[in-house]
Design a protein around this motif. Structure first.
Motif, PDB file in Angstrom:
ATOM      1  N   ARG A   1       0.852  -1.175   0.000  1.00 48.07           N
ATOM      2  CA  ARG A   1       0.000   0.000   0.000  1.00 48.07           C
ATOM      3  C   ARG A   1       0.901   1.242   0.000  1.00 48.07           C
ATOM      4  O   ARG A   1       2.075   1.178   0.371  1.00 48.07           O
ATOM      5  CB  ARG A   1      -0.917  -0.002   1.229  1.00 48.07           C
ATOM      6  N   TRP A   2       0.324   2.374  -0.408  1.00 51.73           N
ATOM      7  CA  TRP A   2       1.116   3.591  -0.470  1.00 51.73           C
ATOM      8  C   TRP A   2       1.666   3.983   0.899  1.00 51.73           C
ATOM      9  O   TRP A   2       2.787   4.514   1.004  1.00 51.73           O
ATOM     10  CB  TRP A   2       0.288   4.745  -1.041  1.00 51.73           C
TER      11      TRP A   2
ATOM     12  N   ASP B   1      -0.058   8.087  -5.546  1.00 46.63           N
ATOM     13  CA  ASP B   1      -0.429   8.448  -4.185  1.00 46.63           C
ATOM     14  C   ASP B   1      -0.993   9.859  -4.156  1.00 46.63           C
ATOM     15  O   ASP B   1      -0.608  10.721  -4.935  1.00 46.63           O
ATOM     16  CB  ASP B   1       0.812   8.382  -3.285  1.00 46.63           C
TER      17      ASP B   1
ATOM     18  N   GLU C   1      -5.240  -0.044  -4.557  1.00 45.30           N
ATOM     19  CA  GLU C   1      -4.500   1.210  -4.465  1.00 45.30           C
ATOM     20  C   GLU C   1      -4.526   1.957  -5.804  1.00 45.30           C
ATOM     21  O   GLU C   1      -4.398   1.339  -6.868  1.00 45.30           O
ATOM     22  CB  GLU C   1      -3.043   0.948  -4.069  1.00 45.30           C
TER      23      GLU C   1
END
Length: 377
Positions: free
Chosen positions: A22-23, A102, A98
């Motif tokens: 995940r970011w 981001d 995701e």
């Protein structure tokens, strides 16, 4: 969500399922000895390899913990060849839920980036490295590696402090967000509210003659670019051997200074009319298209302006497609402008004289902002 990639211990085994990240996990890896980045939704650990990056460790490091897909495609022409170097660095991929990038997403810019990918077919080739060394070294007296080191950073992160060397000019000049910061901290190394005036004394006249000469020499010596140093030495040897017999050594030195000052004026005005009046500040983590459009503008074309500026009046196209030959900017500009209009994005074009005057206006505005913060914060 962890595995070998979570600790950055090495590439994922061949044939094994790739770990997913995940970011929030990727953001933790943006330190000098611990850098990850994302390209085409795949996560790479570039911590050890960055020093061997042909474009320089600083350039690729500016994309630490970010999605570098658009920059990767913009700077590399043979993507299949470059992906071979990435494969050993692969440690995982983004989790399916995701987003590719981001942070907040601008749907209009993502659509624009897709369309721009089709526009980029105009990009053909780039200078051979040896030819660049000859032009920069023998004809200009500068290091090709030094120039790429500076210019690639500028294209990758335009108008971003500490990532774009062209705008990281404090404490001599304050630009954009640095004006407020210096004012709040009560920093006054120079009379910044007068910087639009002393710009004429130390900006255009001295950039190439002083700043570039010192920075270029220091880079070649510190980075041990001996080939570039020899090329530069050949330039100075040729120059003084040609002119000293006619004008004497003092006259040759005076000629050298005069040429550099004239060159510096041209360089500063032509390159900065597209950037200094635009947004300048700290990292916003924007996508590729957004960052280029926020930091650049074009100047109205004409046969004279195209020639005089070396086609750098098409600065938007120059930034969106950094490897495109300059003579193609005029051809692709209407397509880019139409795509920006289609997606509701600003595509700024100015008259030439307005663009020049805006440099001084921007310096004055930043100086006034500094003075206001200095006196009242």
């Amino acid at each position: 969500m962890g595995g070998v990639g979570e600790q950055g211990e090495g590439p994922a085994p061949l044939g094994a399922p790739l770990p997913t990240f995940r970011w929030e996990q990727i953001r933790q890896h943006n330190l000098p000895g611990d850098k990850w980045l994302v390209i085409e939704r795949r996560v790479y650990d570039i911590s050890r390899w960055a020093q061997r990056h042909p474009g320089g460790s600083r350039l690729i490091g500016h994309y630490g913990a970010e999605d570098a897909t658009d920059a990767f495609r913009a700077f590399h022409q043979d993507l299949s060849f470059v992906r071979k170097f990435l494969q050993p660095l692969l440690i995982g991929e983004l989790a399916p839920e995701e987003p590719s990038q981001d942070g907040p997403q601008d749907a209009q810019c993502w659509c624009l980036q897709h369309d721009l990918g089709h526009t980029s077919v105009f990009r053909k080739s780039q200078w051979n490295h040896v030819a660049q060394q000859f032009v920069m070294g023998q004809l200009k007296g500068f290091s090709a590696h030094w120039w790429n080191f500076r210019h690639f950073q500028h294209h990758a992160k335009p108008n971003i402090f500490h990532k774009d060397p062209d705008v990281t000019v404090a404490p001599v000049f304050l630009l954009g967000e640095s004006s407020v910061e210096y004012g709040k901290k009560k920093l006054r190394y120079l009379p910044y509210h007068r910087q639009h005036l002393y710009f004429f004394l130390i900006g255009p006249p001295l950039l190439t003659l002083v700043n570039f000469e010192v920075e270029n020499l220091a880079y070649m010596l510190v980075c041990m670019q001996w080939t570039d140093l020899l090329w530069a030495a050949s330039f100075y040897s040729r120059f003084f051997l040609c002119y000293a017999p006619f004008y004497g050594l003092p006259g040759a030195l005076l000629l050298f200074v005069a040429v550099r000052v004239l060159e510096s004026h041209w360089f500063v005005w032509i390159t900065q009319m597209n950037h200094i009046p635009k947004e300048i500040g700290h990292e916003k983590h924007r996508d590729w298209a957004s960052s280029q459009l926020a930091a650049t503008c074009n100047v109205e074309p004409s046969l004279f302006i195209d020639w005089f500026s070396g086609h750098l009046n098409f600065q938007i196209e120059h930034h969106l497609f950094p490897t495109m030959p300059r003579h193609n900017y005029r051809r692709v500009a209407p397509l880019v402008k139409a795509l920006c209009a289609k997606h509701g994005l600003n595509y700024e074009v100015k008259p030439f004289l307005t663009a020049l005057v805006d440099i001084i206006g921007s310096l004055k505005k930043s100086g006034d902002v500094w003075l206001e913060a200095y006196l009242h914060q």
